[in-house]
Motif scaffolding. Structure first.
Motif, PDB file in Angstrom:
ATOM      1  N   HIS A 157       0.832  -1.204   0.000  1.00  0.00           N
ATOM      2  CA  HIS A 157       0.000   0.000   0.000  1.00  0.00           C
ATOM      3  C   HIS A 157       0.870   1.260   0.000  1.00  0.00           C
ATOM      4  CE1 HIS A 157      -3.359  -2.646   1.681  1.00  0.00           C
ATOM      5  NE2 HIS A 157      -3.798  -2.173   0.535  1.00  0.00           N
ATOM      6  N   LYS A 158       2.063   1.157   0.579  1.00  0.00           N
ATOM      7  CA  LYS A 158       2.972   2.311   0.549  1.00  0.00           C
ATOM      8  C   LYS A 158       3.406   2.601  -0.885  1.00  0.00           C
ATOM      9  CE  LYS A 158       7.275   1.894   1.512  1.00  0.00           C
ATOM     10  NZ  LYS A 158       8.563   1.606   2.196  1.00  0.00           N
ATOM     11  N   ASN A 159       3.703   1.554  -1.650  1.00  0.00           N
ATOM     12  CA  ASN A 159       4.083   1.742  -3.053  1.00  0.00           C
ATOM     13  C   ASN A 159       2.949   2.393  -3.836  1.00  0.00           C
ATOM     14  OD1 ASN A 159       5.488  -0.676  -1.843  1.00  0.00           O
ATOM     15  ND2 ASN A 159       6.691  -0.486  -3.701  1.00  0.00           N
ATOM     16  N   ILE A 160       1.720   1.943  -3.556  1.00  0.00           N
ATOM     17  CA  ILE A 160       0.558   2.527  -4.231  1.00  0.00           C
ATOM     18  C   ILE A 160       0.422   3.999  -3.847  1.00  0.00           C
ATOM     19  CG2 ILE A 160      -1.962   2.440  -4.419  1.00  0.00           C
ATOM     20  CD1 ILE A 160      -1.755  -0.601  -3.974  1.00  0.00           C
ATOM     21  N   GLY A 161       0.592   4.280  -2.549  1.00  0.00           N
ATOM     22  CA  GLY A 161       0.537   5.664  -2.093  1.00  0.00           C
ATOM     23  C   GLY A 161       1.591   6.529  -2.756  1.00  0.00           C
ATOM     24  N   ASN A 162       2.786   5.974  -2.940  1.00  0.00           N
ATOM     25  CA  ASN A 162       3.859   6.731  -3.593  1.00  0.00           C
ATOM     26  C   ASN A 162       3.492   7.085  -5.032  1.00  0.00           C
ATOM     27  OD1 ASN A 162       5.446   6.617  -1.305  1.00  0.00           O
ATOM     28  ND2 ASN A 162       6.649   4.869  -1.991  1.00  0.00           N
ATOM     29  N   CYS A 163       2.822   6.152  -5.711  1.00  0.00           N
ATOM     30  CA  CYS A 163       2.380   6.434  -7.082  1.00  0.00           C
ATOM     31  C   CYS A 163       1.388   7.593  -7.098  1.00  0.00           C
ATOM     32  CB  CYS A 163       1.739   5.191  -7.695  1.00  0.00           C
ATOM     33  SG  CYS A 163       2.894   3.867  -8.100  1.00  0.00           S
ATOM     34  N   TYR A 164       0.400   7.526  -6.217  1.00  0.00           N
ATOM     35  CA  TYR A 164      -0.591   8.599  -6.175  1.00  0.00           C
ATOM     36  C   TYR A 164       0.052   9.935  -5.792  1.00  0.00           C
ATOM     37  CZ  TYR A 164      -4.600   5.501  -6.802  1.00  0.00           C
ATOM     38  OH  TYR A 164      -5.525   4.623  -7.328  1.00  0.00           O
ATOM     39  N   PHE A 165       1.045   9.883  -4.909  1.00  0.00           N
ATOM     40  CA  PHE A 165       1.730  11.120  -4.521  1.00  0.00           C
ATOM     41  C   PHE A 165       2.411  11.751  -5.731  1.00  0.00           C
ATOM     42  CE2 PHE A 165       5.112  13.764  -2.901  1.00  0.00           C
ATOM     43  CZ  PHE A 165       4.554  14.377  -1.794  1.00  0.00           C
ATOM     44  N   GLN A 166       3.096  10.939  -6.515  1.00  0.00           N
ATOM     45  CA  GLN A 166       3.776  11.460  -7.698  1.00  0.00           C
ATOM     46  C   GLN A 166       2.785  11.956  -8.744  1.00  0.00           C
ATOM     47  OE1 GLN A 166       6.962  12.029  -7.976  1.00  0.00           O
ATOM     48  NE2 GLN A 166       7.430  11.106  -5.989  1.00  0.00           N
ATOM     49  N   GLU A 168       0.226  13.542  -7.920  1.00  0.00           N
ATOM     50  CA  GLU A 168      -0.361  14.703  -7.244  1.00  0.00           C
ATOM     51  C   GLU A 168      -1.794  14.446  -6.786  1.00  0.00           C
ATOM     52  OE1 GLU A 168       0.204  18.243  -9.537  1.00  0.00           O
ATOM     53  OE2 GLU A 168       2.375  17.969  -9.702  1.00  0.00           O
ATOM     54  N   LYS A 169      -2.112  13.193  -6.523  1.00  0.00           N
ATOM     55  CA  LYS A 169      -3.408  12.827  -5.952  1.00  0.00           C
ATOM     56  C   LYS A 169      -3.175  12.548  -4.466  1.00  0.00           C
ATOM     57  CE  LYS A 169      -5.187  10.959 -10.305  1.00  0.00           C
ATOM     58  NZ  LYS A 169      -5.791   9.784 -11.001  1.00  0.00           N
ATOM     59  N   TYR A 170      -3.014  13.627  -3.716  1.00  0.00           N
ATOM     60  CA  TYR A 170      -2.524  13.523  -2.349  1.00  0.00           C
ATOM     61  C   TYR A 170      -3.527  12.875  -1.395  1.00  0.00           C
ATOM     62  CZ  TYR A 170       0.841  16.687  -4.426  1.00  0.00           C
ATOM     63  OH  TYR A 170       1.779  17.239  -5.259  1.00  0.00           O
ATOM     64  N   ASP A 171      -4.824  13.071  -1.638  1.00  0.00           N
ATOM     65  CA  ASP A 171      -5.830  12.432  -0.781  1.00  0.00           C
ATOM     66  C   ASP A 171      -5.761  10.913  -0.909  1.00  0.00           C
ATOM     67  OD1 ASP A 171      -6.694  14.868   0.099  1.00  0.00           O
ATOM     68  OD2 ASP A 171      -8.437  14.979  -1.233  1.00  0.00           O
ATOM     69  N   LEU A 172      -5.604  10.433  -2.140  1.00  0.00           N
ATOM     70  CA  LEU A 172      -5.494   8.991  -2.354  1.00  0.00           C
ATOM     71  C   LEU A 172      -4.177   8.458  -1.788  1.00  0.00           C
ATOM     72  CD1 LEU A 172      -6.935   8.610  -5.965  1.00  0.00           C
ATOM     73  CD2 LEU A 172      -7.890   7.661  -3.857  1.00  0.00           C
ATOM     74  N   ALA A 173      -3.120   9.251  -1.921  1.00  0.00           N
ATOM     75  CA  ALA A 173      -1.830   8.839  -1.358  1.00  0.00           C
ATOM     76  C   ALA A 173      -1.959   8.642   0.149  1.00  0.00           C
ATOM     77  CB  ALA A 173      -0.763   9.882  -1.673  1.00  0.00           C
ATOM     78  N   GLU A 174      -2.580   9.615   0.821  1.00  0.00           N
ATOM     79  CA  GLU A 174      -2.759   9.505   2.274  1.00  0.00           C
ATOM     80  C   GLU A 174      -3.603   8.283   2.629  1.00  0.00           C
ATOM     81  OE1 GLU A 174      -4.846  11.812   6.046  1.00  0.00           O
ATOM     82  OE2 GLU A 174      -4.747  12.807   4.092  1.00  0.00           O
ATOM     83  N   GLU A 175      -4.650   8.045   1.850  1.00  0.00           N
ATOM     84  CA  GLU A 175      -5.535   6.900   2.115  1.00  0.00           C
ATOM     85  C   GLU A 175      -4.750   5.586   2.121  1.00  0.00           C
ATOM     86  OE1 GLU A 175      -9.036   4.466  -0.267  1.00  0.00           O
ATOM     87  OE2 GLU A 175      -8.900   6.653  -0.542  1.00  0.00           O
ATOM     88  N   TYR A 176      -3.861   5.430   1.151  1.00  0.00           N
ATOM     89  CA  TYR A 176      -3.112   4.174   1.071  1.00  0.00           C
ATOM     90  C   TYR A 176      -1.983   4.115   2.094  1.00  0.00           C
ATOM     91  CZ  TYR A 176      -5.655   2.238  -2.811  1.00  0.00           C
ATOM     92  OH  TYR A 176      -6.656   1.678  -3.576  1.00  0.00           O
ATOM     93  N   TYR A 177      -1.385   5.250   2.420  1.00  0.00           N
ATOM     94  CA  TYR A 177      -0.385   5.251   3.489  1.00  0.00           C
ATOM     95  C   TYR A 177      -1.021   4.815   4.812  1.00  0.00           C
ATOM     96  CZ  TYR A 177       2.753   7.925   0.403  1.00  0.00           C
ATOM     97  OH  TYR A 177       3.563   8.342  -0.623  1.00  0.00           O
ATOM     98  N   ARG A 178      -2.247   5.270   5.039  1.00  0.00           N
ATOM     99  CA  ARG A 178      -2.923   4.929   6.297  1.00  0.00           C
ATOM    100  C   ARG A 178      -3.276   3.444   6.370  1.00  0.00           C
ATOM    101  NH1 ARG A 178      -3.689   8.805   9.693  1.00  0.00           N
ATOM    102  NH2 ARG A 178      -3.657  10.987   9.018  1.00  0.00           N
ATOM    103  N   LYS A 179      -3.414   2.793   5.232  1.00  0.00           N
ATOM    104  CA  LYS A 179      -3.644   1.349   5.231  1.00  0.00           C
ATOM    105  C   LYS A 179      -2.438   0.614   5.813  1.00  0.00           C
ATOM    106  CE  LYS A 179      -6.767   1.260   1.217  1.00  0.00           C
ATOM    107  NZ  LYS A 179      -7.949   0.638   1.862  1.00  0.00           N
ATOM    108  N   VAL A 180      -1.250   1.190   5.618  1.00  0.00           N
ATOM    109  CA  VAL A 180      -0.048   0.604   6.220  1.00  0.00           C
ATOM    110  C   VAL A 180      -0.078   0.802   7.729  1.00  0.00           C
ATOM    111  CG1 VAL A 180       2.470   0.635   6.292  1.00  0.00           C
ATOM    112  CG2 VAL A 180       1.286   1.002   4.118  1.00  0.00           C
ATOM    113  N   LEU A 181      -0.454   2.013   8.166  1.00  0.00           N
ATOM    114  CA  LEU A 181      -0.492   2.295   9.601  1.00  0.00           C
ATOM    115  C   LEU A 181      -1.521   1.440  10.333  1.00  0.00           C
ATOM    116  CD1 LEU A 181      -0.105   6.180   9.952  1.00  0.00           C
ATOM    117  CD2 LEU A 181       1.612   4.395  10.263  1.00  0.00           C
TER     118      LEU A 181
END
Length: 201
Positions: A157-166, A168-181
């Motif tokens: 999910h962190k890798n997926i979040g990194n893709c969304y971050f790049q 510039e879909k920051y809300d989706l990036a945060e969503e997937y980072y939080r799946k790791v947490l």
């Protein structure tokens, strides 16, 4: 005005470089990672984070399960071990700069019922290649196929979040980072990544 902007930019770049190198020192540490049967584990991601420097770096184990970290500062370090198909391992260690640090022997347990297929490994390798080539949408497809086949590989999910971050879909990036947490609430790296999404939003 342009000179002033250039000067400020240089200061920011220099500050970033100093911060990124803050973990450096005279210490060194090495270790060995193995499975429940005593077999060496290669390609284990080893993440080292200095609490004093508030920065760190990562390395990977070789085919013999061994890893090394050189030129690091003394103090408390959080060290995480990650490999798809195995339960993440965490530890904290006091690193000394002027005397020998004991070798670290880490046993990782396989996640029950998990089967690491060659297809899964290929999807991960392909996803990483696409990400490095800045083909983020294609990388997403590879990473998401891993999650579909192997839901316990939550670190993807962190890798997926990194893709969304790049992208510039920051809300989706945060969503997937939080799946790791949700699975690893003390993951310092992911906490920093979430902070980055706030800064960019």
């Amino acid at each position: 005005m342009r000179k002033a902007v250039f000067f400020v930019t240089l200061i920011l770049l220099a500050s970033t470089f100093v911060l990124s190198q803050a973990y450096r020192g005279k210490g060194k540490v090495k270790g060995y990672v193995f499975d429940e049967e005593g077999n060496p584990l290669g390609e284990v991601k080893v993440k080292l984070y200095s609490l004093k420097a508030q920065s760190g770096f990562e390395t990977v184990t070789d085919a013999d399960g061994r890893w090394n970290a050189y030129w690091i500062r003394g103090g408390t370090w959080n060290i995480d071990f990650e490999k798809i198909g195995y339960k993440p391992k965490k530890m904290s260690a006091e690193i000394k700069e002027w005397s020998k640090n004991p070798d670290m022997e880490i046993k990782m347990e396989k996640i029950e019922g998990s089967v690491i297929t060659e297809e899964l490994k290929e999807n991960l390798r392909r996803g990483n290649e696409l990400f490095n080539e800045e083909k983020y949408e294609e990388a997403l497809e590879s990473y998401k196929s891993i999650i579909e086949e192997f839901p316990d590989a939550y670190i993807i999910h962190k890798n997926i979040g990194n893709c969304y971050f790049q992208m510039e879909k920051y809300d989706l990036a945060e969503e997937y980072y939080r799946k790791v947490l949700e699975k690893d609430s003390s993951n310092n790296e992911v906490m920093l990544l979430i902070g980055n999404t706030y800064a960019m939003s």
